[in-house]
Design a protein around this motif. Sequence first.
Motif, PDB file in Angstrom:
ATOM      1  N   LYS A  76       0.844  -1.191   0.000  1.00  0.00           N
ATOM      2  CA  LYS A  76       0.000   0.000   0.000  1.00  0.00           C
ATOM      3  C   LYS A  76       0.882   1.244   0.000  1.00  0.00           C
ATOM      4  CE  LYS A  76      -3.746  -2.242   2.598  1.00  0.00           C
ATOM      5  NZ  LYS A  76      -4.518  -2.245   3.875  1.00  0.00           N
ATOM      6  N   ASP A 100      -3.886   5.804  -7.110  1.00  0.00           N
ATOM      7  CA  ASP A 100      -4.704   4.622  -6.854  1.00  0.00           C
ATOM      8  C   ASP A 100      -4.935   3.830  -8.142  1.00  0.00           C
ATOM      9  OD1 ASP A 100      -6.247   3.279  -4.699  1.00  0.00           O
ATOM     10  OD2 ASP A 100      -7.934   3.626  -6.049  1.00  0.00           O
ATOM     11  N   GLY A 105      -5.322   0.199  -7.051  1.00  0.00           N
ATOM     12  CA  GLY A 105      -6.101   0.289  -5.816  1.00  0.00           C
ATOM     13  C   GLY A 105      -5.287   0.215  -4.546  1.00  0.00           C
ATOM     14  N   ARG A 106      -4.032   0.657  -4.579  1.00  0.00           N
ATOM     15  CA  ARG A 106      -3.166   0.548  -3.402  1.00  0.00           C
ATOM     16  C   ARG A 106      -2.900   1.885  -2.708  1.00  0.00           C
ATOM     17  NH1 ARG A 106       2.032  -1.243  -4.933  1.00  0.00           N
ATOM     18  NH2 ARG A 106       1.638  -1.204  -7.177  1.00  0.00           N
ATOM     19  N   ALA A 107      -3.539   2.960  -3.120  1.00  0.00           N
ATOM     20  CA  ALA A 107      -3.227   4.280  -2.570  1.00  0.00           C
ATOM     21  C   ALA A 107      -4.032   4.587  -1.314  1.00  0.00           C
ATOM     22  CB  ALA A 107      -3.484   5.359  -3.614  1.00  0.00           C
ATOM     23  N   GLU A 108      -3.429   5.402  -0.438  1.00  0.00           N
ATOM     24  CA  GLU A 108      -4.071   5.901   0.774  1.00  0.00           C
ATOM     25  C   GLU A 108      -3.677   7.367   0.965  1.00  0.00           C
ATOM     26  OE1 GLU A 108      -3.766   1.901   3.567  1.00  0.00           O
ATOM     27  OE2 GLU A 108      -2.312   3.526   3.861  1.00  0.00           O
ATOM     28  N   ALA A 169     -11.110   7.235  -7.819  1.00  0.00           N
ATOM     29  CA  ALA A 169     -10.328   6.096  -7.338  1.00  0.00           C
ATOM     30  C   ALA A 169     -11.048   4.797  -7.681  1.00  0.00           C
ATOM     31  CB  ALA A 169     -10.117   6.213  -5.832  1.00  0.00           C
ATOM     32  N   THR A 170     -10.377   3.690  -7.479  1.00  0.00           N
ATOM     33  CA  THR A 170     -10.945   2.377  -7.800  1.00  0.00           C
ATOM     34  C   THR A 170     -12.193   2.106  -6.979  1.00  0.00           C
ATOM     35  OG1 THR A 170      -9.502   1.344  -6.154  1.00  0.00           O
ATOM     36  CG2 THR A 170      -8.683   1.438  -8.413  1.00  0.00           C
ATOM     37  N   LEU A 174     -10.785   5.270  -1.637  1.00  0.00           N
ATOM     38  CA  LEU A 174      -9.456   5.757  -1.295  1.00  0.00           C
ATOM     39  C   LEU A 174      -9.412   5.942   0.224  1.00  0.00           C
ATOM     40  CD1 LEU A 174      -6.757   6.860  -2.471  1.00  0.00           C
ATOM     41  CD2 LEU A 174      -7.868   9.095  -2.598  1.00  0.00           C
TER      42      LEU A 174
END
Length: 344
Positions: A76, A100, A105-108, A169-170, A174
């Motif tokens: 992530k 993301d 889909g790994r963003a924060e 985002a995915t 997010l």
Amino acid sequence: MLELGIGMFGDLQIDPQTGQIQSTQQRLQEIIEEIKLMDEVGLDFFGMGEHHRADYAVASPEIILAAAATVTKKIKLGSAVSVLSSADPVKLYQDFATVDLISGGRAEIMAGRGSFIESFPLFGYDLKDYSELFEEKLELLLKLKKNETINWTGKFRKSLVNQEIHPRATKDGLPVWVAVGGTTSSVIRAAKLGLPVMFAIIGGAWEQFNPLFEMYKQAYEDNGHDMAKFQVGVHMHAFFGENGKDVADKYFPIYAAQMNRIGASRGWPPYQKSQYDFGRSSHGHLIVGDANESIEKILAVQETFGLTRFSAHMDVGSPNHIDMMKAIEIFGTKIAPKVREATK
């Protein structure tokens, strides 16, 4: 399962004799290599800080994260932190939505008020509005996350009327975390909103934070949020080596020099070896040592606070790249497996 990862601020190395500052280009390239290794050794997340100073390499975490997304597969990728008070939430959402999408889909986003104040005059904000800015912009960011078309009115920017926000985002959205120091109001705000919190424990005895953890958990539950989704973490200064005494001795002058650089502008007294030794003790805020020492302390903190996430802040003072890579390898291959086994 406890998530284990690394946070970095992008400190630049400063030669203690000459005062020469490391090339930003060199440090940025090293950071990408370090994140790639974090992914390869199976760490769960990485967080990149935001600073606007000559002694830090990164002013835009999202650009580093976008680059890292192309050389990683599972880890992530988030900020640590994005200084939300002096940012435009619309642009921040768009930038992280882009990361993301690039990363699958790994963003924060880790939203915070920051430990330095340079961004306020840089982007045209007044420090007297410090708290109001954060509260208003957090509200807007959360609405942007949920709504493709937005109508919003606030105090510090023009209203948004039927504005479409792209890219999105995915499908999983997010994640937005809130970073806090020791401020009760920040803890309560995050709990009311049902947001996960990262506590920065960067001085003193870590057990002193227990009342804030208890307050956060109680307020989260009292506001009707699903405890099955409860997330809470700590961010602690850390460094790892094969031999505990050797790594501690080698890291002390690097860490002390950084504490003194920061302290010079804040009126702190010179950093003492006794502070460092207490920090490394079972009660102190530092996790600096070999794998076994580090495992024991991480597990003690996790058990006391009920953590779902532990973030090792590993570039304070900017240890050299070779030592950073070794520390990351030890964290991923020796520390993380034992901690996961003990907390599963």
